[in-house]
Design an enzyme around this catalytic site. Structure first.
Site, mmCIF file in Angstrom:
data_model
loop_
_atom_site.group_PDB
_atom_site.id
_atom_site.type_symbol
_atom_site.label_atom_id
_atom_site.label_comp_id
_atom_site.label_asym_id
_atom_site.label_seq_id
_atom_site.Cartn_x
_atom_site.Cartn_y
_atom_site.Cartn_z
ATOM 1 N N SER A 68 72.087 48.532 -17.102
ATOM 2 C CA SER A 68 72.008 48.355 -15.650
ATOM 3 C C SER A 68 71.670 49.668 -14.977
ATOM 4 O O SER A 68 72.101 50.747 -15.423
ATOM 5 C CB SER A 68 73.361 47.873 -15.129
ATOM 6 O OG SER A 68 73.399 47.929 -13.717
ATOM 7 N N TYR A 108 83.070 48.170 -14.901
ATOM 8 C CA TYR A 108 81.868 47.441 -15.349
ATOM 9 C C TYR A 108 80.726 48.430 -15.615
ATOM 10 O O TYR A 108 80.093 48.409 -16.675
ATOM 11 C CB TYR A 108 81.446 46.409 -14.289
ATOM 12 C CG TYR A 108 79.992 46.053 -14.376
ATOM 13 C CD1 TYR A 108 79.533 45.177 -15.357
ATOM 14 C CD2 TYR A 108 79.058 46.624 -13.507
ATOM 15 C CE1 TYR A 108 78.187 44.881 -15.468
ATOM 16 C CE2 TYR A 108 77.714 46.333 -13.616
ATOM 17 C CZ TYR A 108 77.278 45.464 -14.597
ATOM 18 O OH TYR A 108 75.939 45.196 -14.708
ATOM 19 N N LYS A 141 78.629 49.666 -19.273
ATOM 20 C CA LYS A 141 77.178 49.733 -19.529
ATOM 21 C C LYS A 141 76.823 51.113 -20.068
ATOM 22 O O LYS A 141 76.084 51.244 -21.051
ATOM 23 C CB LYS A 141 76.387 49.423 -18.258
ATOM 24 C CG LYS A 141 76.469 47.986 -17.796
ATOM 25 C CD LYS A 141 75.850 47.037 -18.809
ATOM 26 C CE LYS A 141 75.931 45.579 -18.397
ATOM 27 N NZ LYS A 141 75.585 44.651 -19.476
HETATM 28 C C1 UD1 Z 1 75.691 45.109 -8.012
HETATM 29 C C2 UD1 Z 1 76.631 46.029 -8.692
HETATM 30 C C3 UD1 Z 1 75.925 46.633 -9.875
HETATM 31 C C4 UD1 Z 1 75.435 45.529 -10.796
HETATM 32 C C5 UD1 Z 1 74.535 44.605 -10.020
HETATM 33 C C6 UD1 Z 1 74.080 43.437 -10.854
HETATM 34 C C7 UD1 Z 1 78.152 46.848 -6.938
HETATM 35 C C8 UD1 Z 1 78.611 48.031 -6.181
HETATM 36 N N1 UD1 Z 1 77.122 47.037 -7.771
HETATM 37 O O1 UD1 Z 1 74.575 45.854 -7.543
HETATM 38 O O2 UD1 Z 1 76.814 47.474 -10.569
HETATM 39 O O3 UD1 Z 1 74.730 46.085 -11.878
HETATM 40 O O4 UD1 Z 1 75.226 44.108 -8.885
HETATM 41 O O5 UD1 Z 1 74.974 42.378 -10.822
HETATM 42 O O6 UD1 Z 1 78.677 45.760 -6.823
HETATM 43 N N2 UD1 Z 1 75.308 42.958 0.141
HETATM 44 C C9 UD1 Z 1 75.695 42.505 1.374
HETATM 45 N N3 UD1 Z 1 76.484 41.374 1.439
HETATM 46 C C10 UD1 Z 1 76.888 40.703 0.318
HETATM 47 C C11 UD1 Z 1 76.475 41.171 -0.951
HETATM 48 C C12 UD1 Z 1 75.703 42.318 -1.000
HETATM 49 O O7 UD1 Z 1 75.364 43.088 2.399
HETATM 50 O O8 UD1 Z 1 77.612 39.692 0.445
HETATM 51 C C13 UD1 Z 1 74.432 44.152 0.057
HETATM 52 C C14 UD1 Z 1 75.000 45.313 -0.719
HETATM 53 O O9 UD1 Z 1 75.732 46.162 0.109
HETATM 54 C C15 UD1 Z 1 73.730 45.956 -1.282
HETATM 55 C C16 UD1 Z 1 72.786 44.783 -1.493
HETATM 56 O O10 UD1 Z 1 73.270 43.750 -0.649
HETATM 57 O O11 UD1 Z 1 73.155 46.829 -0.328
HETATM 58 C C17 UD1 Z 1 72.746 44.282 -2.920
HETATM 59 O O12 UD1 Z 1 74.065 43.998 -3.350
HETATM 60 P P1 UD1 Z 1 74.364 43.255 -4.742
HETATM 61 O O13 UD1 Z 1 73.526 42.056 -4.860
HETATM 62 O O14 UD1 Z 1 75.829 43.085 -4.864
HETATM 63 O O15 UD1 Z 1 73.831 44.279 -5.829
HETATM 64 P P2 UD1 Z 1 74.198 45.844 -6.046
HETATM 65 O O16 UD1 Z 1 75.361 46.240 -5.251
HETATM 66 O O17 UD1 Z 1 72.950 46.607 -5.882
#
Ligand code: UD1
Length: 337
Positions: A124, A150, A154
């Site tokens: 990841s 997690y 990785k």
């Molecule tokens: C997350 C994990 C990462 C993992 C990846 C794949 C975290 C901090 N990181 O990445 O370790 O490898 O998923 O499963 O959890 N967001 C919102 N609202 C939400 C969900 C997300 O605003 O309900 C935003 C987040 O702040 C971020 C973006 O959307 O800016 C993507 O979030 P997400 O899909 O959870 O992925 P990552 O955080 O990049």
């Protein structure tokens, strides 16, 4: 090749199985179904018109796995199996370390026992933490600023595989650092089916659009990004699946590490708008404080994979939303029970 897919019933595993079969490879799926469903594998069988041997075993249990794989032939492995929820890993660290590390250790031992010397590992982009330079390439330091168990599993699994290869020089291993996988097969028959409340952005948006959830919580809008929301590199799961096949087909003794991403950054609000356009449904949202451990921007430099794997993404975020909507609208409850 005849490829063992650990965790092959999951989101990325099923899409990869489909692409492997379409390219003339054979697959065997091993899964414990703790966060996946046999129905997903049946749907890949229907889409490809190929039978897929399905083995139920807990990979972290070496005796169970050895017995389950007795007489099962394969010449290479793609190792997807593992727990993947960041928040849960903070609450249950010993479970995450045990499951994710033990399963890799068991797998490497079984591969060596059987002389299977080709391995592709699901890593990841989380191993980069909060990188100084974005887009981030594979030379960037890994393991600095990882914020959760997690992510550590990785990083540790990458190191375990490198050490195993040093001791077993015939082993060919490819560590694939995924950015943010999204979308679904365009048929809408297979897709992401998260357990409970989705942790990740895209499945959450999809559930809001289909009416299962009221609104999206946007985690912060004061990041130093164009619209203040977090920027990520969303990669269509079919592009990601093709990246695995490219890696497997080029595998040679040694360890290679590649970013699998598009190189294009999109914000949370970009993703909301793209999903609204693809689905024709509104996605109401509310800005809430940032989520602990989130970074402002994480985007891949995929140049190395483009060059050495002769692979690149060909699908846009808009296409990922269209395909994700095809899946979500036809399967509002995922694969069901
Ligand atoms: C997350 C994990 C990462 C993992 C990846 C794949 C975290 C901090 N990181 O990445 O370790 O490898 O998923 O499963 O959890 N967001 C919102 N609202 C939400 C969900 C997300 O605003 O309900 C935003 C987040 O702040 C971020 C973006 O959307 O800016 C993507 O979030 P997400 O899909 O959870 O992925 P990552 O955080 O990049």
């Amino acid at each position: 090749m005849r490829v063992l897919l650990t965790g092959g019933a999951g989101y990325i595993g099923t899409h990869t199985a489909l692409v492997l079969l379409e390219r003339g490879h054979e697959v065997v799926v091993l899964d414990d179904f703790s966060n996946s469903s046999a129905e997903a594998v049946r749907r890949v069988e229907q889409l490809t018109d190929h039978a897929i041997p399905l083995i139920e075993a807990d990979l972290a249990d070496r005796y169970e796995t050895r017995a389950a794989l007795e007489g099962v032939e394969f010449d290479s492995v793609i190792h997807f199996a593992g727990l993947k929820a960041v928040g849960e890993s903070v609450a249950q660290p010993t479970r995450y370390y045990r499951v994710n590390i033990d399963s890799t250790l068991v797998l490497l031992d079984l591969m060596q026992e059987r002389g299977v010397d080709k391995l592709v590992f699901s890593s990841s982009a989380t191993v980069y933490g909060d990188p100084d330079i974005v887009p981030v390439n594979e030379q960037a330091p890994a393991g600095i600023g990882v914020t959760n168990p997690y992510g550590w599993t990785k990083f540790m699994n990458e190191q375990i595989i490198r050490d195993a290869q040093t001791a077993w020089p015939e082993l060919g291993a490819v560590l694939l650092r995924y950015f943010n996988p999204v979308g679904a097969h365009p048929s809408g028959k297979i897709g992401e089916d998260p357990l409970g409340i989705p942790n990740n952005l895209m499945p959450f948006i999809a559930q809001v659009a289909v009416g299962k959830r009221e609104k999206l919580a946007v985690f912060g809008d004061s990041y130093p990004t164009p619209d203040g929301t977090g920027v990520r590199d969303y990669i269509h799961v079919m592009d990601l699946a093709e990246g695995h096949v490219a890696a497997l087909e080029r595998i040679a003794a040694g360890v290679k590490t590649y970013n699998l991403g598009s190189g294009v950054g999109s914000s949370v609000l970009d993703a909301v708008r793209a999903f609204e356009a693809a689905s024709g449904r509104p996605v109401p949202y509310e800005v809430v404080p940032p989520r602990a451990g989130d970074v402002a921007e994480l985007v891949a430099d995929p140049a190395l994979a483009n060059r050495e794997l002769e692979w690149q993404t060909t699908r846009s975020l808009a296409e990922a939303c269209t395909d994700s909507w095809a899946w979500q609208s036809a399967n509002p409850d995922g694969y069901g029970e």
